[in-house]
Design a protein around this motif. Structure first.
Motif, PDB file in Angstrom:
ATOM      1  N   LEU A 297       2.875   5.618   3.150  1.00 26.16           N
ATOM      2  CA  LEU A 297       1.316   5.739   4.253  1.00 26.16           C
ATOM      3  C   LEU A 297       2.074   6.933   4.866  1.00 26.16           C
ATOM      4  O   LEU A 297       2.770   7.001   5.781  1.00 26.16           O
ATOM      5  CB  LEU A 297       1.006   4.956   4.042  1.00 26.16           C
ATOM      6  CG  LEU A 297       0.327   4.606   3.011  1.00 26.16           C
ATOM      7  CD1 LEU A 297      -0.538   3.382   3.517  1.00 26.16           C
ATOM      8  CD2 LEU A 297      -0.595   4.996   2.245  1.00 26.16           C
TER       9      LEU A 297
ATOM     10  N   ASP B 106      -5.067  12.809  -5.753  1.00 26.72           N
ATOM     11  CA  ASP B 106      -3.895  12.239  -4.427  1.00 26.72           C
ATOM     12  C   ASP B 106      -4.464  10.962  -3.844  1.00 26.72           C
ATOM     13  O   ASP B 106      -6.016  10.780  -3.997  1.00 26.72           O
ATOM     14  CB  ASP B 106      -4.093  13.665  -3.077  1.00 26.72           C
ATOM     15  CG  ASP B 106      -2.445  14.146  -3.600  1.00 26.72           C
ATOM     16  OD1 ASP B 106      -1.697  13.680  -3.054  1.00 26.72           O
ATOM     17  OD2 ASP B 106      -2.738  15.034  -3.850  1.00 26.72           O
TER      18      ASP B 106
ATOM     19  N   SER C  20     -15.745   2.514   5.776  1.00 29.79           N
ATOM     20  CA  SER C  20     -17.364   3.127   5.435  1.00 29.79           C
ATOM     21  C   SER C  20     -17.239   4.721   6.537  1.00 29.79           C
ATOM     22  O   SER C  20     -17.733   5.073   6.532  1.00 29.79           O
ATOM     23  CB  SER C  20     -18.025   2.011   6.023  1.00 29.79           C
ATOM     24  OG  SER C  20     -17.917   1.805   6.937  1.00 29.79           O
ATOM     25  N   ASP C  21     -16.401   4.328   7.889  1.00 30.28           N
ATOM     26  CA  ASP C  21     -16.658   5.348   8.861  1.00 30.28           C
ATOM     27  C   ASP C  21     -16.340   6.693   8.349  1.00 30.28           C
ATOM     28  O   ASP C  21     -16.318   7.929   9.260  1.00 30.28           O
ATOM     29  CB  ASP C  21     -16.478   4.911  10.078  1.00 30.28           C
ATOM     30  CG  ASP C  21     -14.827   4.422  10.530  1.00 30.28           C
ATOM     31  OD1 ASP C  21     -14.475   4.690  11.287  1.00 30.28           O
ATOM     32  OD2 ASP C  21     -14.544   4.371   9.627  1.00 30.28           O
ATOM     33  N   ARG C  22     -15.223   6.730   7.601  1.00 31.33           N
ATOM     34  CA  ARG C  22     -14.605   7.730   7.243  1.00 31.33           C
ATOM     35  C   ARG C  22     -15.079   8.660   5.698  1.00 31.33           C
ATOM     36  O   ARG C  22     -14.805   9.458   5.659  1.00 31.33           O
ATOM     37  CB  ARG C  22     -13.088   7.815   6.538  1.00 31.33           C
ATOM     38  CG  ARG C  22     -12.762   7.664   8.185  1.00 31.33           C
ATOM     39  CD  ARG C  22     -11.098   7.498   8.043  1.00 31.33           C
ATOM     40  NE  ARG C  22     -10.523   8.303   6.379  1.00 31.33           N
ATOM     41  CZ  ARG C  22      -9.405   7.896   5.820  1.00 31.33           C
ATOM     42  NH1 ARG C  22      -8.904   6.909   5.567  1.00 31.33           N
ATOM     43  NH2 ARG C  22      -9.598   8.738   4.880  1.00 31.33           N
ATOM     44  N   ARG C  23     -16.475   7.966   5.420  1.00 30.93           N
ATOM     45  CA  ARG C  23     -17.079   7.836   4.296  1.00 30.93           C
ATOM     46  C   ARG C  23     -18.351   9.658   4.051  1.00 30.93           C
ATOM     47  O   ARG C  23     -19.030   9.417   5.683  1.00 30.93           O
ATOM     48  CB  ARG C  23     -17.640   7.277   3.294  1.00 30.93           C
ATOM     49  CG  ARG C  23     -16.896   6.578   3.354  1.00 30.93           C
ATOM     50  CD  ARG C  23     -17.109   5.227   2.097  1.00 30.93           C
ATOM     51  NE  ARG C  23     -16.974   3.973   1.773  1.00 30.93           N
ATOM     52  CZ  ARG C  23     -17.100   2.856   1.177  1.00 30.93           C
ATOM     53  NH1 ARG C  23     -18.225   2.343   1.073  1.00 30.93           N
ATOM     54  NH2 ARG C  23     -15.737   1.642   0.591  1.00 30.93           N
ATOM     55  N   LEU C  24     -18.241  10.023   2.975  1.00 32.26           N
ATOM     56  CA  LEU C  24     -19.433  11.236   3.212  1.00 32.26           C
ATOM     57  C   LEU C  24     -21.260  10.126   2.784  1.00 32.26           C
ATOM     58  O   LEU C  24     -22.079  11.037   3.684  1.00 32.26           O
ATOM     59  CB  LEU C  24     -19.084  12.341   2.907  1.00 32.26           C
ATOM     60  CG  LEU C  24     -18.208  13.320   2.543  1.00 32.26           C
ATOM     61  CD1 LEU C  24     -18.056  14.386   1.474  1.00 32.26           C
ATOM     62  CD2 LEU C  24     -18.248  13.949   4.202  1.00 32.26           C
TER      63      LEU C  24
ATOM     64  N   GLN D 287     -28.859   9.235  -1.477  1.00 32.69           N
ATOM     65  CA  GLN D 287     -29.819   8.878  -0.170  1.00 32.69           C
ATOM     66  C   GLN D 287     -31.649   8.081  -0.910  1.00 32.69           C
ATOM     67  O   GLN D 287     -31.303   7.087  -0.549  1.00 32.69           O
ATOM     68  CB  GLN D 287     -30.893  10.185   0.226  1.00 32.69           C
ATOM     69  CG  GLN D 287     -30.134  10.887   1.349  1.00 32.69           C
ATOM     70  CD  GLN D 287     -29.899   9.956   2.732  1.00 32.69           C
ATOM     71  OE1 GLN D 287     -30.952   8.953   2.565  1.00 32.69           O
ATOM     72  NE2 GLN D 287     -28.622  10.175   3.458  1.00 32.69           N
TER      73      GLN D 287
ATOM     74  N   PRO E  61     -21.958   7.142   3.745  1.00 31.21           N
ATOM     75  CA  PRO E  61     -21.775   5.382   4.269  1.00 31.21           C
ATOM     76  C   PRO E  61     -21.560   4.187   3.189  1.00 31.21           C
ATOM     77  O   PRO E  61     -20.720   3.712   3.110  1.00 31.21           O
ATOM     78  CB  PRO E  61     -21.955   5.590   5.192  1.00 31.21           C
ATOM     79  CG  PRO E  61     -22.978   6.693   5.352  1.00 31.21           C
ATOM     80  CD  PRO E  61     -22.688   7.493   4.034  1.00 31.21           C
TER      81      PRO E  61
ATOM     82  N   HIS F  76       0.931  -0.871   0.198  1.00 35.54           N
ATOM     83  CA  HIS F  76      -0.095   0.109  -0.094  1.00 35.54           C
ATOM     84  C   HIS F  76       0.677   1.194   0.383  1.00 35.54           C
ATOM     85  O   HIS F  76       1.990   1.435   0.872  1.00 35.54           O
ATOM     86  CB  HIS F  76      -0.920   0.178   1.397  1.00 35.54           C
ATOM     87  CG  HIS F  76      -2.166  -0.492   1.206  1.00 35.54           C
ATOM     88  ND1 HIS F  76      -3.127  -0.880   2.012  1.00 35.54           N
ATOM     89  CD2 HIS F  76      -2.360  -2.000   0.409  1.00 35.54           C
ATOM     90  CE1 HIS F  76      -3.857  -2.019   2.140  1.00 35.54           C
ATOM     91  NE2 HIS F  76      -3.449  -2.593   0.798  1.00 35.54           N
ATOM     92  N   TRP F  77       0.805   1.918  -0.686  1.00 37.23           N
ATOM     93  CA  TRP F  77       1.479   3.548  -1.071  1.00 37.23           C
ATOM     94  C   TRP F  77       0.353   4.700  -1.230  1.00 37.23           C
ATOM     95  O   TRP F  77      -1.439   3.937  -1.557  1.00 37.23           O
ATOM     96  CB  TRP F  77       1.940   3.556  -1.924  1.00 37.23           C
ATOM     97  CG  TRP F  77       3.638   2.775  -1.843  1.00 37.23           C
ATOM     98  CD1 TRP F  77       3.117   1.158  -2.473  1.00 37.23           C
ATOM     99  CD2 TRP F  77       4.457   2.692  -1.703  1.00 37.23           C
ATOM    100  NE1 TRP F  77       4.368   1.189  -2.123  1.00 37.23           N
ATOM    101  CE2 TRP F  77       4.723   1.610  -1.861  1.00 37.23           C
ATOM    102  CE3 TRP F  77       5.486   3.388  -0.564  1.00 37.23           C
ATOM    103  CZ2 TRP F  77       6.461   1.274  -1.578  1.00 37.23           C
ATOM    104  CZ3 TRP F  77       6.413   3.017  -0.590  1.00 37.23           C
ATOM    105  CH2 TRP F  77       7.465   2.178  -1.132  1.00 37.23           C
ATOM    106  N   SER F  78       0.805   5.936  -0.344  1.00 36.93           N
ATOM    107  CA  SER F  78      -0.103   7.251  -1.264  1.00 36.93           C
ATOM    108  C   SER F  78       0.860   7.127  -2.506  1.00 36.93           C
ATOM    109  O   SER F  78       1.773   6.984  -2.699  1.00 36.93           O
ATOM    110  CB  SER F  78       0.227   7.855  -0.394  1.00 36.93           C
ATOM    111  OG  SER F  78       1.835   8.824   0.217  1.00 36.93           O
ATOM    112  N   PHE F  79      -0.254   8.239  -3.061  1.00 41.39           N
ATOM    113  CA  PHE F  79       0.315   7.858  -4.269  1.00 41.39           C
ATOM    114  C   PHE F  79      -0.222   9.909  -4.981  1.00 41.39           C
ATOM    115  O   PHE F  79      -1.501  10.575  -4.351  1.00 41.39           O
ATOM    116  CB  PHE F  79      -0.185   7.686  -5.734  1.00 41.39           C
ATOM    117  CG  PHE F  79      -1.846   7.376  -6.006  1.00 41.39           C
ATOM    118  CD1 PHE F  79      -1.333   8.480  -7.011  1.00 41.39           C
ATOM    119  CD2 PHE F  79      -2.190   6.881  -5.257  1.00 41.39           C
ATOM    120  CE1 PHE F  79      -3.339   8.871  -7.244  1.00 41.39           C
ATOM    121  CE2 PHE F  79      -3.872   6.943  -5.839  1.00 41.39           C
ATOM    122  CZ  PHE F  79      -4.629   7.250  -6.766  1.00 41.39           C
ATOM    123  N   ARG F  80       0.436   9.973  -6.202  1.00 41.04           N
ATOM    124  CA  ARG F  80       0.343  12.004  -6.562  1.00 41.04           C
ATOM    125  C   ARG F  80      -0.029  11.429  -8.113  1.00 41.04           C
ATOM    126  O   ARG F  80       1.631  11.034  -8.658  1.00 41.04           O
ATOM    127  CB  ARG F  80       1.177  12.660  -6.116  1.00 41.04           C
ATOM    128  CG  ARG F  80       1.169  14.102  -6.224  1.00 41.04           C
ATOM    129  CD  ARG F  80       1.316  15.425  -5.998  1.00 41.04           C
ATOM    130  NE  ARG F  80       0.848  15.254  -4.600  1.00 41.04           N
ATOM    131  CZ  ARG F  80       0.814  16.426  -3.425  1.00 41.04           C
ATOM    132  NH1 ARG F  80       2.343  17.156  -3.857  1.00 41.04           N
ATOM    133  NH2 ARG F  80       0.073  16.926  -2.430  1.00 41.04           N
TER     134      ARG F  80
END
Lengths: 247, 263
Positions: B255, B220, B164-168, B175, B170, B110-114
């Motif tokens: 990360l 990002d 899911s707890d960090r999603r706007l 809706q 869920p 796992h990496w963060s990328f740009r």
């Protein structure tokens, strides 16, 4: 097990309108969110129906406070309208709004109730609006639940939520304090200022509000919100010795 | 392969000139390689020179270059850097070998990328018209361009989903139950820029009338490597179009470690 918690909300949008004493065709707005407006927002997010006074009572009993992070500008809208079906002209009215304002509102109450309200705001049954249905919020409104906290402390510690342009414009002379309007704590003397925005019923036919005592205090300017722009240092990866288990 | 980093000195007129046109910057970057002749046609499917500008603040602009050869950025230091501060051991830019890092990439990392890219699609407005390349203009479409399963598979990576707890949203649906990828992935779009510039000259020496128009966006996010070989190809050959103009260079970073709370 009677733990308290505080739910904080960021109320920001192009327009907001928080009426507390409007009559007839002149619809004024207070300079800060009203308790009835915010409790109504929470109740609609939780899916309460308008006439459901029994389920509204615990929400109306929450202790409420609001902090003005960016006061905004009061604007007047000279409102003309025609009925869509009959094309009869509706009464001329004046409607007042706050433009470009940002507030932090907080409610303190019983832990499980606030947890449920937090979930409701994250996945609302009816979309939240800022005092009037034509005023949608700019971005998510919840700022999280603070466990075992007091309303006063949360309104002091939540980072300054003003817009980026406002913080940049005032970077040389930021305000020293922010104004907080809240209900008194149990150990405080009775407040003298009153506002008629304690919701009793949101029934469409007959909305009723009681008088509520409000304490106005100043809190020192909280810190700026943390910088969320992603940092990306690709040379870090080269010096990073990759191990077998991934992060 | 080599990875280089050069900080642009925005106080200098030369820097303004370079930053104002991707065409000029491309020429300056390509001039760092004595063995790359402008008349050489690049071979498709081989590593190439890729570059990207990262701006964090008004006077904090970093030029990143990934290249098969060791670059000599002396001319950039002279025109748009700090030439008097340059010393033999720190010539004004940093270059490190990229190969060892590429060799260590493994499936499941796992990496963060740009990535700064030029997300485009082809459209036809009416029947029988030739298809035309058109930029994606909304963040939703720009994300969908990168999230395209085929593109991810070709690139050898998979963009991670948010817990899911960090999603706007869920459940990844609106809706009304419409699927919406808006907040489902560890991906954000920023810095959409519409560029329009003239190619200064074409080979016969006359000025062109044709503008080059580009829409560039910066992605990002976080990804998981699914195919290390394809990922190496992606990192050294780029993604998408406009690779000469600062697009297509995907870079990885570890990360972010969870910040420790001061006790």
């Amino acid at each position: 097990m009677n733990r308290t918690a505080v739910l904080a909300l960021r109320l920001a949008g192009p327009l907001q309108s928080w009426g507390a004493s409007s009559r007839f065709t002149r619809r004024t707005t207070e300079s800060a969110p009203t308790k009835s407006g915010v409790i109504g927002l929470l109740a609609s997010a939780a899916g309460l129906e308008r006439g459901d006074d029994r389920r509204l009572a615990p929400l109306a009993a929450l202790r409420f406070g609001v902090r003005a992070d960016q006061p905004g500008t009061r604007i007047r809208d000279f409102h003309t309208a025609h009925h869509p079906d009959t094309d009869k002209s509706m009464p001329l009215s004046e409607r007042f709004y706050l433009a470009d304002a940002v507030f932090v509102a907080a409610v303190e109450g019983e832990h499980t109730l606030l947890k449920a309200l937090h979930e409701a705001v994250r996945a609302p049954m009816y979309a939240p609006f800022l005092g009037r249905r034509s005023c949608p919020p700019a971005g998510p409104i919840e700022l999280g639940v603070y466990e075992d906290a007091r309303l006063e402390d949360v309104l002091e510690s939540v980072p300054w939520q003003a817009s980026g342009w406002y913080r940049r414009r005032h970077r040389h002379r930021p305000p020293d304090t922010l104004t907080v309007q809240r209900e008194k704590a149990a150990d405080e003397p009775e407040a003298t200022d009153t506002l008629r925005d304690q919701p009793l019923s949101f029934a469409a036919a007959h909305r009723r509000h009681a008088v509520r005592a409000v304490v106005t205090t100043q809190v020192p300017l909280p810190p700026n919100p943390p910088d969320t722009t992603p940092r990306h240092d690709l040379f870090e990866a080269l010096s990073h010795v990759p191990d077998d288990e991934s992060a | 392969m080599f990875l280089s980093r050069f900080r642009v000195n925005t106080a200098r007129p030369g820097a303004r000139r370079l930053l104002s046109s991707p065409q000029t910057m491309h020429a300056a970057v390509m001039s760092s390689f004595p063995h790359l002749l402008p008349t050489d046609a690049p071979t498709p499917g081989t590593p190439r020179v890729l570059w990207r500008l990262d701006q964090r603040a008004r006077a904090e602009i970093l030029l990143h270059i990934v290249s098969p050869d060791w670059p000599d950025l002396t001319h950039l230091v002279e025109q748009a850097g700090w030439p008097a501060a340059a010393a033999p051991e720190s010539p004004g830019w940093e270059t490190r070998p990229y190969g060892p890092f590429l060799d260590h990439l493994a499936t499941g990392d796992h990496w963060s990328f740009r990535l700064t890219a030029n997300p485009v699609h082809t459209i036809r407005r009416k029947e029988g018209e030739p298809r035309k390349i058109t930029a994606h203009l909304t963040p939703t479409h720009q994300m969908a361009w990168l999230l395209d399963p085929e593109r991810q598979k070709r690139g050898g990576f998979r963009i991670l989903e948010k817990p899911s707890d960090r999603r706007l949203l869920p459940h990844g649906t609106t809706q009304q139950g419409q699927p919406h990828h808006g907040d489902q992935y560890e991906l954000s779009v920023s810095d959409t820029r519409s560029l329009a510039f003239n190619k200064s000259r074409i080979p016969d020496g006359t000025r062109t009338k044709k503008l080059v128009t580009l829409v560039t966006v910066t992605f990002d996010g976080r990804l998981e490597i699914t195919d290390p070989d394809a990922m190496r190809r992606t990192l050294t050959q780029g993604i998408g179009r406009a690779r000469a103009y600062g697009c297509g260079l995907l870079t990885l970073a570890p990360l972010a470690q969870p910040t420790r709370q001061p006790s």
